[in-house]
Design a protein around this motif. Structure first.
Motif, PDB file in Angstrom:
ATOM      1  N   UNK A   1       0.853  -1.285   0.092  1.00  0.00           N
ATOM      2  CA  UNK A   1       0.018   0.085   0.122  1.00  0.00           C
ATOM      3  C   UNK A   1       0.635   1.372  -0.070  1.00  0.00           C
ATOM      4  N   UNK A   2       0.265   2.273  -0.392  1.00  0.00           N
ATOM      5  CA  UNK A   2       0.881   3.556  -0.152  1.00  0.00           C
ATOM      6  C   UNK A   2       0.933   4.007   1.247  1.00  0.00           C
ATOM      7  N   UNK A   3       2.129   4.514   1.681  1.00  0.00           N
ATOM      8  CA  UNK A   3       2.337   4.972   3.065  1.00  0.00           C
ATOM      9  C   UNK A   3       1.324   5.991   3.452  1.00  0.00           C
ATOM     10  N   UNK A   4       1.463   7.187   2.490  1.00  0.00           N
ATOM     11  CA  UNK A   4       0.848   8.306   2.667  1.00  0.00           C
ATOM     12  C   UNK A   4      -0.686   8.225   2.454  1.00  0.00           C
ATOM     13  N   UNK A   5      -1.637   8.635   3.163  1.00  0.00           N
ATOM     14  CA  UNK A   5      -3.009   8.503   2.715  1.00  0.00           C
ATOM     15  C   UNK A   5      -3.857   9.632   2.148  1.00  0.00           C
ATOM     16  N   UNK A   6      -4.261   8.907   0.777  1.00  0.00           N
ATOM     17  CA  UNK A   6      -4.843   9.576  -0.320  1.00  0.00           C
ATOM     18  C   UNK A   6      -6.141  10.257  -0.158  1.00  0.00           C
ATOM     19  N   UNK A   7      -6.606  11.244  -0.612  1.00  0.00           N
ATOM     20  CA  UNK A   7      -7.877  12.097  -0.309  1.00  0.00           C
ATOM     21  C   UNK A   7      -8.871  11.267  -0.382  1.00  0.00           C
TER      22      UNK A   7
ATOM     23  N   UNK B   1       9.172   8.728  -3.609  1.00  0.00           N
ATOM     24  CA  UNK B   1       9.413   9.624  -4.495  1.00  0.00           C
ATOM     25  C   UNK B   1       9.300  11.029  -3.759  1.00  0.00           C
ATOM     26  N   UNK B   2      10.321  11.824  -3.615  1.00  0.00           N
ATOM     27  CA  UNK B   2      10.137  13.175  -2.988  1.00  0.00           C
ATOM     28  C   UNK B   2      10.193  14.202  -3.820  1.00  0.00           C
ATOM     29  N   UNK B   3       9.110  15.254  -4.046  1.00  0.00           N
ATOM     30  CA  UNK B   3       9.055  16.165  -4.867  1.00  0.00           C
ATOM     31  C   UNK B   3       9.362  17.492  -4.221  1.00  0.00           C
ATOM     32  N   UNK B   4      10.116  18.176  -5.152  1.00  0.00           N
ATOM     33  CA  UNK B   4      10.632  19.631  -4.570  1.00  0.00           C
ATOM     34  C   UNK B   4       9.525  20.758  -4.944  1.00  0.00           C
ATOM     35  N   UNK B   5       9.285  21.728  -4.109  1.00  0.00           N
ATOM     36  CA  UNK B   5       8.432  22.879  -4.361  1.00  0.00           C
ATOM     37  C   UNK B   5       6.844  22.233  -4.589  1.00  0.00           C
ATOM     38  N   UNK B   6       6.480  21.188  -4.019  1.00  0.00           N
ATOM     39  CA  UNK B   6       5.028  20.765  -4.264  1.00  0.00           C
ATOM     40  C   UNK B   6       4.465  20.522  -2.845  1.00  0.00           C
ATOM     41  N   UNK B   7       3.227  21.083  -2.731  1.00  0.00           N
ATOM     42  CA  UNK B   7       2.337  20.774  -1.271  1.00  0.00           C
ATOM     43  C   UNK B   7       1.565  19.561  -1.340  1.00  0.00           C
TER      44      UNK B   7
ATOM     45  N   UNK C   1      -9.311  12.022  -5.966  1.00  0.00           N
ATOM     46  CA  UNK C   1      -9.196  11.060  -5.014  1.00  0.00           C
ATOM     47  C   UNK C   1      -7.805  10.499  -4.536  1.00  0.00           C
ATOM     48  N   UNK C   2      -6.966  10.651  -5.640  1.00  0.00           N
ATOM     49  CA  UNK C   2      -5.623  10.067  -5.449  1.00  0.00           C
ATOM     50  C   UNK C   2      -4.772  11.058  -4.963  1.00  0.00           C
ATOM     51  N   UNK C   3      -5.111  12.344  -4.588  1.00  0.00           N
ATOM     52  CA  UNK C   3      -4.349  13.499  -4.251  1.00  0.00           C
ATOM     53  C   UNK C   3      -3.796  12.896  -2.622  1.00  0.00           C
ATOM     54  N   UNK C   4      -2.304  13.200  -2.630  1.00  0.00           N
ATOM     55  CA  UNK C   4      -1.657  13.011  -1.329  1.00  0.00           C
ATOM     56  C   UNK C   4      -1.241  14.533  -0.723  1.00  0.00           C
ATOM     57  N   UNK C   5      -1.605  14.902   0.413  1.00  0.00           N
ATOM     58  CA  UNK C   5      -1.208  16.043   0.802  1.00  0.00           C
ATOM     59  C   UNK C   5      -0.075  16.215   1.485  1.00  0.00           C
ATOM     60  N   UNK C   6       1.174  16.749   0.858  1.00  0.00           N
ATOM     61  CA  UNK C   6       2.546  16.680   1.352  1.00  0.00           C
ATOM     62  C   UNK C   6       3.183  16.574   0.160  1.00  0.00           C
ATOM     63  N   UNK C   7       4.635  16.268  -0.022  1.00  0.00           N
ATOM     64  CA  UNK C   7       5.600  16.198  -1.126  1.00  0.00           C
ATOM     65  C   UNK C   7       6.254  14.945  -1.104  1.00  0.00           C
ATOM     66  N   UNK C   8       5.879  13.936  -0.569  1.00  0.00           N
ATOM     67  CA  UNK C   8       6.368  12.199  -0.448  1.00  0.00           C
ATOM     68  C   UNK C   8       5.243  11.426  -1.066  1.00  0.00           C
ATOM     69  N   UNK C   9       5.578  10.547  -1.570  1.00  0.00           N
ATOM     70  CA  UNK C   9       4.940   9.455  -1.849  1.00  0.00           C
ATOM     71  C   UNK C   9       5.676   8.322  -1.646  1.00  0.00           C
TER      72      UNK C   9
END
Length: 683
Positions: A152-158, A652-658, A664-672
């Motif tokens: 599973x994805x560790x971060x929770x999606x919207x 995956x770590x994104x630069x400059x993204x919130x 529904x697949x949106x993650x709040x944060x810059x890591x996936x």
């Protein structure tokens, strides 16, 4: 963790693995990776590689006998061209059985690279699978393979979140993805397959609906040498001719080599993928009468579909296989389809002729689309397809083609040739013409679009082997779309070309460079919405280096750039740079591989796909989009013979993204981040 910290972390892992020998790579996955790069021009999330990955892994563990393998069985390896298959069979016919695998070097049509790949999947002298067969032998000699996989994805999606405590989230299930996979095989004669899967967001053991997995797929199959050549009960795929009339399951077209442009059809086979759309369900068999083979089939299955504006008509098929939201669940199994028909073929060493005919009926009719470009799309609840295909080998030239017709609508044609001008030069030419009103629900012929419809084209490719160190491959494909398409409000055209140069200094050092360009037409993107089309130019540049440090460690580096431009708008660029560390263990219980990548792309248009190693029988092809870094590591631990554990982690770590993603697949944060665990039992 910032970029500098991640780079240091990456270097520490490499240093640790160099000293401990802890991270290793199963050699078979690297071989399969090499084949996937060859047969697919562009990795993509939309392509289903699972069938090919499983097939290659099977023959890696259960090599086919060179003295018994038929043309149909050799086609399953996919990287062999029809001329190379014909060369192996002719050598066996003229010189008798192979005495050793290395005798392949005397087959003129095989070069060193192909032989080195082929040796991983063949043997000489395997006993006949039907010799003194008995129930006791089936039990004793049969192989069982049972896999449990979760991730599973560790971060929770919207989709799993709810702003209102009284309201349920959009995704009704848990974020856990589950798979149970069972295989039984008796020396490639009797086989049982079972898949059970739950995707992230789907319910599992729901109390209200009292159900388990969301998707079940299984089959029992037999492969023999007598009158009953094949028999499958359950889920199966049919692949005939060049894929115009009937081609269910996975299929490839234009690749970085000449082997996949002429499709390698092998008729009936059990379906073992977890793709929930591209298969048939019922019963099918292939009967052989000397040079004639006959394959009748019947299928009855349910399809996901959404209703159109008229609630009594189907608006569109849903092929994602996802049932997470109330709408997706409502659309599940809405449409019932019944398909029945047959294929008959005349099979000879140099000549094969076949006719395929089948009818598909639906319980709900397809409605007409609203847009002008949808004018010729299928409507109704019954479709009859008829096709004729051929292939003929004359000395060093292989001719192939197919003509298909959907009754009461259009025709489709494809014809080509593959020739070996010399041991160092091979050429492929292919012409195709698909009417805008040609319809088929099992259509995977060579095309620029997703389906072989509304397209005319001419493809030419050449492979040059200058010597044992240098080789060069190039193709060009010119295509036209006679009718409108989505986001293309007029007839359009374009071309595509790919060139790749490989240099192999020795067994330890290899360099490859690739250039690919695709030019197509789309609606203008001007703000004034003026009518007309403009060019969309996409160019890829790739450089890869593979270096074998010693008999254990291999390094692979890739740098790739993508240039995207539409009309006279500003050019968009995308860049990807990654480093792989590969360790091939000799006897270590712990094995694995890792990658660290840096990417910078300006938009969705300049995203770059790259194939990644994964746990056994799985694959990953993410899109590198935005700006950031990506890291993944695979590990496998063998407790004892027959029990293995796989663990995969990626971040995956994104630069400059919130936030990452949308809807529904949106993650709040810059890591996936993603984690996957797999256990395999063999007995």
């Amino acid at each position: 963790m910032n970029f500098k910290g991640k780079g240091l972390f990456f270097m520490l892992i490499i240093s640790f693995s160099m000293h401990q020998g802890a991270l290793c790579q199963d050699e078979s996955s690297e071989i399969i990776n090499q084949i996937l790069e060859l047969v697919s021009r562009d990795p993509s999330e939309e392509l289903d590689y699972s069938d090919l990955v499983e097939r290659l892994n099977f023959y890696k563990l259960n090599p086919m006998d060179l003295n018994r393998a038929s043309a149909e069985q050799l086609k399953e390896l996919l990287f062999l061209s029809p001329l190379q298959i014909n060369g192996i069979l002719n050598h066996r016919s003229l010189n008798g059985p192979f005495m050793d695998e290395l005798e392949l070097q005397s087959v003129v049509s095989l070069d060193y690279e192909v032989i080195s790949l082929l040796l991983n999947f063949v043997k000489v002298g395997i006993p006949s699978p039907l010799q003194n067969i008995s129930a006791k032998k089936i039990i004793e000699r049969g192989n069982h393979d049972l896999i449990f996989r979760m991730g599973q994805l560790i971060q929770r999606q919207a989709g799993f979140l709810s702003a209102d405590a009284l309201k349920a989230p959009n995704y009704l299930g848990s974020p856990l993805k589950l798979l149970t996979r069972y295989r039984f095989n008796y020396v490639n004669t009797l086989a049982v397959s079972l898949n059970m899967e739950k995707d992230a967001g789907e319910t599992f053991l729901d109390k209200n609906k009292n159900k388990g997995f969301d998707f079940y797929s299984g089959s029992i199959s037999y492969r023999g040498q007598g009158a009953i050549k094949k028999l499958v009960l359950g889920d199966y795929a049919l692949q005939f001719g060049q894929g115009l009339t009937m081609w269910a399951g996975s299929g490839f077209g234009k690749g970085a080599g000449i082997t996949t442009i002429a499709k390698q059809d092998f008729g009936l086979k059990p379906y073992s993928s977890v793709n929930e759309a591209s298969f048939l369900r019922g019963a099918a068999a292939t009967f052989s009468f000397k040079k004639i083979s006959f394959t009748p089939f019947i299928s009855k299955k349910k399809l996901d579909a959404s209703l159109g504006n008229e609630s009594t008509e189907i608006g569109a098929l849903n092929i994602s296989g996802l049932h997470r939201t109330p709408t997706e669940i409502d659309n599940k199994n809405r449409l019932s389809s019944t398909t029945y028909g047959a294929n008959i073929q005349y099979n000879k060493r140099s000549l094969n002729l076949g006719i395929t005919s089948y009818q598909t009926n639906f319980n709900i009719p397809f409605g007409a689309g609203k847009s002008l470009y949808e004018q010729f799309e299928y409507r109704g609840n019954s479709l009859l397809n008829l096709g004729f295909h051929y292939d003929y080998t004359l000395k060093n030239t292989y001719f192939f083609g197919e003509m298909a017709h959907s009754l009461k609508s259009g025709y489709a044609f494809i014809n080509g040739l593959m020739t070996s001008l010399s041991p160092r030069v091979s050429l492929v030419l292919l012409h195709r013409k698909y009417a805008e009103n040609y319809h088929s629900f099992f259509n995977q012929s060579v095309s620029e679009a997703s389906n072989a419809v509304n397209e005319n084209g001419f493809y030419a490719a050449m492979s040059l082997k200058f010597n044992s160190k240098w080789d060069f491959f190039i193709y060009s494909d010119y295509f036209k779309f006679p009718w409108l398409k989505f986001r293309v409000d007029a007839p359009s055209s374009g071309y595509e070309m790919l060139a790749q140069l490989n240099y192999k200094m020795n067994k330890k050092f290899k360099i490859s460079a690739r250039f690919k360009q695709q030019l197509r037409e789309e609606n203008r993107g001007d703000l004034d919405d003026s009518f007309g089309l403009e060019d969309v130019d996409k160019q890829n540049y790739r450089f890869e280096l593979i270096y074998v440090l010693d008999d254990r460690f291999t390094l692979r580096n890739r740098a790739e750039a993508l240039r995207y431009q539409k009309g006279f708008l500003n050019t968009e660029m995308g860049f990807l740079l990654y480093q792989d560390l590969i360790y091939k263990p000799l006897s270590s219980k712990l094995s694995g591989n890792l990658r660290f990548g840096i990417f910078d792309t300006e938009s969705f248009n300049s995203r770059i796909y790259a194939y990644e190693n994964d746990v056994l029988y799985s694959y990953s092809v993410p899109a590198y989009q935005g700006k950031g870094t990506r890291f993944y590591v695979n590990m496998r631990y063998t407790f004892f013979r027959g029990l293995d554990l796989w663990l995969r982690y990626s971040n995956t770590s994104y630069s400059g993204q919130e936030s990452v993603g949308s809807g529904n697949d949106q993650i709040f944060g810059s890591n996936k981040s993603d984690i996957r665990l797999q256990m395999r039992f063999q007995f």
